[in-house]
Each structure stands twice: as C-alpha cells, then as structure tokens.
Design a protein around this motif. Structure first.
Motif, short mmCIF file in Angstrom:
data_model
loop_
_atom_site.label_atom_id
_atom_site.label_comp_id
_atom_site.label_asym_id
_atom_site.label_seq_id
_atom_site.Cartn_x
_atom_site.Cartn_y
_atom_site.Cartn_z
N ASN A 150 0.80 -1.23 0.00
CA ASN A 150 0.00 0.00 0.00
C ASN A 150 0.83 1.27 0.00
OD1 ASN A 150 -2.49 -1.43 0.06
ND2 ASN A 150 -2.14 -1.81 2.23
N GLY A 151 2.14 1.12 0.15
CA GLY A 151 3.02 2.29 0.12
C GLY A 151 3.93 2.26 -1.08
N LEU A 152 4.88 1.35 -1.05
CA LEU A 152 5.89 1.29 -2.10
C LEU A 152 5.28 0.91 -3.46
CD1 LEU A 152 8.75 -0.42 -0.08
CD2 LEU A 152 8.62 1.99 -0.79
N LYS A 153 4.49 -0.15 -3.47
CA LYS A 153 3.92 -0.63 -4.72
C LYS A 153 2.93 0.36 -5.31
CE LYS A 153 2.46 -4.95 -6.52
NZ LYS A 153 1.62 -6.03 -6.49
N ASP A 196 4.47 4.40 -10.77
CA ASP A 196 3.71 4.87 -11.93
C ASP A 196 4.00 3.90 -13.07
OD1 ASP A 196 2.59 6.11 -14.12
OD2 ASP A 196 3.29 8.11 -13.55
N LEU A 197 3.14 2.90 -13.21
CA LEU A 197 3.38 1.85 -14.21
C LEU A 197 3.24 2.36 -15.64
CD1 LEU A 197 1.63 -1.14 -12.42
CD2 LEU A 197 4.07 -0.68 -12.59
N GLU A 198 2.48 3.44 -15.84
CA GLU A 198 2.33 3.98 -17.19
C GLU A 198 3.57 4.76 -17.61
OE1 GLU A 198 -1.28 6.15 -17.78
OE2 GLU A 198 -2.49 4.58 -16.85
N GLN A 199 4.11 5.58 -16.72
CA GLN A 199 5.25 6.42 -17.07
C GLN A 199 6.59 5.84 -16.65
OE1 GLN A 199 4.97 10.40 -17.27
NE2 GLN A 199 2.86 10.30 -17.93
N GLY A 200 6.55 4.88 -15.75
CA GLY A 200 7.79 4.33 -15.19
C GLY A 200 8.47 3.29 -16.05
N GLU A 242 9.89 0.04 -17.87
CA GLU A 242 10.39 -1.27 -17.45
C GLU A 242 10.84 -1.27 -15.99
OE1 GLU A 242 13.86 -4.46 -18.78
OE2 GLU A 242 13.26 -2.89 -20.18
N ILE A 243 11.42 -0.17 -15.54
CA ILE A 243 11.88 -0.10 -14.15
C ILE A 243 10.70 -0.26 -13.19
CG2 ILE A 243 12.90 1.40 -12.38
CD1 ILE A 243 14.73 2.50 -14.59
N ALA A 244 9.63 0.47 -13.46
CA ALA A 244 8.45 0.39 -12.59
C ALA A 244 7.84 -1.01 -12.62
CB ALA A 244 7.41 1.44 -13.00
N GLU A 245 7.80 -1.62 -13.81
CA GLU A 245 7.26 -2.97 -13.92
C GLU A 245 8.12 -3.96 -13.13
OE1 GLU A 245 6.51 -4.30 -17.93
OE2 GLU A 245 5.67 -2.34 -18.46
N ASN A 246 9.44 -3.83 -13.24
CA ASN A 246 10.34 -4.72 -12.51
C ASN A 246 10.19 -4.54 -11.00
OD1 ASN A 246 11.30 -5.80 -14.90
ND2 ASN A 246 13.13 -4.53 -14.94
N LEU A 247 10.09 -3.30 -10.55
CA LEU A 247 9.90 -3.05 -9.12
C LEU A 247 8.57 -3.61 -8.65
CD1 LEU A 247 11.30 0.56 -8.67
CD2 LEU A 247 12.20 -1.54 -7.64
N ASP A 248 7.53 -3.46 -9.46
CA ASP A 248 6.22 -3.99 -9.12
C ASP A 248 6.30 -5.50 -8.90
OD1 ASP A 248 3.28 -3.58 -8.85
OD2 ASP A 248 3.22 -4.87 -10.62
N GLN A 249 6.97 -6.19 -9.83
CA GLN A 249 7.12 -7.65 -9.71
C GLN A 249 7.98 -8.02 -8.50
OE1 GLN A 249 8.58 -8.99 -13.50
NE2 GLN A 249 6.69 -8.44 -14.57
N LEU A 250 9.03 -7.24 -8.25
CA LEU A 250 9.89 -7.52 -7.10
C LEU A 250 9.14 -7.31 -5.78
CD1 LEU A 250 12.68 -8.36 -6.11
CD2 LEU A 250 13.37 -5.96 -6.27
N TYR A 251 8.36 -6.24 -5.70
CA TYR A 251 7.57 -6.00 -4.49
C TYR A 251 6.57 -7.13 -4.28
CZ TYR A 251 9.40 -1.19 -4.39
OH TYR A 251 10.21 -0.08 -4.33
N GLN A 252 5.97 -7.60 -5.37
CA GLN A 252 5.02 -8.72 -5.27
C GLN A 252 5.74 -9.95 -4.74
OE1 GLN A 252 1.76 -8.76 -7.16
NE2 GLN A 252 1.26 -10.79 -6.45
#
Length: 122
Positions: A63-66, A70-74, A76-86
């Motif tokens: 609820n904070g980091l994830k 900004d998955l639209e503007q971020g 590949e980096i944002a996508e990778n972080l999203d997967q790592l946080y998951q």
C-alpha cells in the motif's frame, strides 16, 4: 507512554515535512524495521508479534511502495519493481507461515538494496 507519544509526534513531523523522495525512504525504513522486528519475535517465540510485524511490512510494501509506482510512465523499471515488491510480499507470507528467518533475511536484503539505491538518488 510519554516516549511512545513523542515517537508518534516525531514520526508525524517527519512525514509532514518530508519531500516525496523522503517519504519513499521512510516507507523503506518502516518495512525494513518491521522485518527486523519479525526476526526478533521469531527468536523470542512471540508468534503474535511476528505476525503483526510481517503484516506491517507487507502493508507498507503493497500500500506504500507498490502503490507509489507509476506503471504507465515508469516503463520497465516500474514494472520490474512492481514484480519484485510482489515477490517480496509473497516471501514474507511464506516466512510468516513457516517462521522462516532465512526468508525474512532475503526479503530484508532485497528491500535494503533498493532502499540504498533510492537514498543515493538524493
């Protein structure tokens, strides 16, 4: 009780005066502290405390980091972080189920690496 009230006021002051970058750093610190606390609770056999600490870490990550990504503007980096946080959240759940301090350490290390990179951006 006075110390706890002071900590709460101090935390609120830190949050109110923080830049968006500093808020992310505070989220990392909160999650990392919760993971360390969970390790201590496992050592002491405090199952309820461990569960609360891990829940707090997962909440901060999800609820904070994830949610701050900004998955639209971020890109590949944002996508990778999203997967790592998951992944980290899933590993924390497993660590909670199995009282697995090794999994907690892996989660701590992964988060700490990202947090260090984030701190260096400043």
């Amino acid at each position: 009780m006075g110390v706890q009230a002071y900590k709460q006021v101090n935390l609120e002051t830190s949050v109110n005066q923080a830049s968006p970058h500093q808020l992310i750093v505070l989220l990392f610190e909160g999650a990392l502290n919760a993971i360390r606390l969970a390790e201590l609770y496992i050592e002491k056999g405090n199952i309820a405390g461990k569960g609360q600490a891990i829940s707090k870490a997962i909440n901060i990550i999800d609820n904070g980091l994830k949610s701050s990504l900004d998955l639209e503007q971020g890109g590949e980096i944002a996508e990778n972080l999203d997967q790592l946080y998951q992944y980290i959240s899933q590993q924390l759940l497993l660590a909670n189920l199995h009282n697995d301090k090794d999994k907690l350490q892996v989660c701590f290390n992964l988060l700490d690496n990202i947090a260090q990179a984030w701190r260096e951006i400043a």
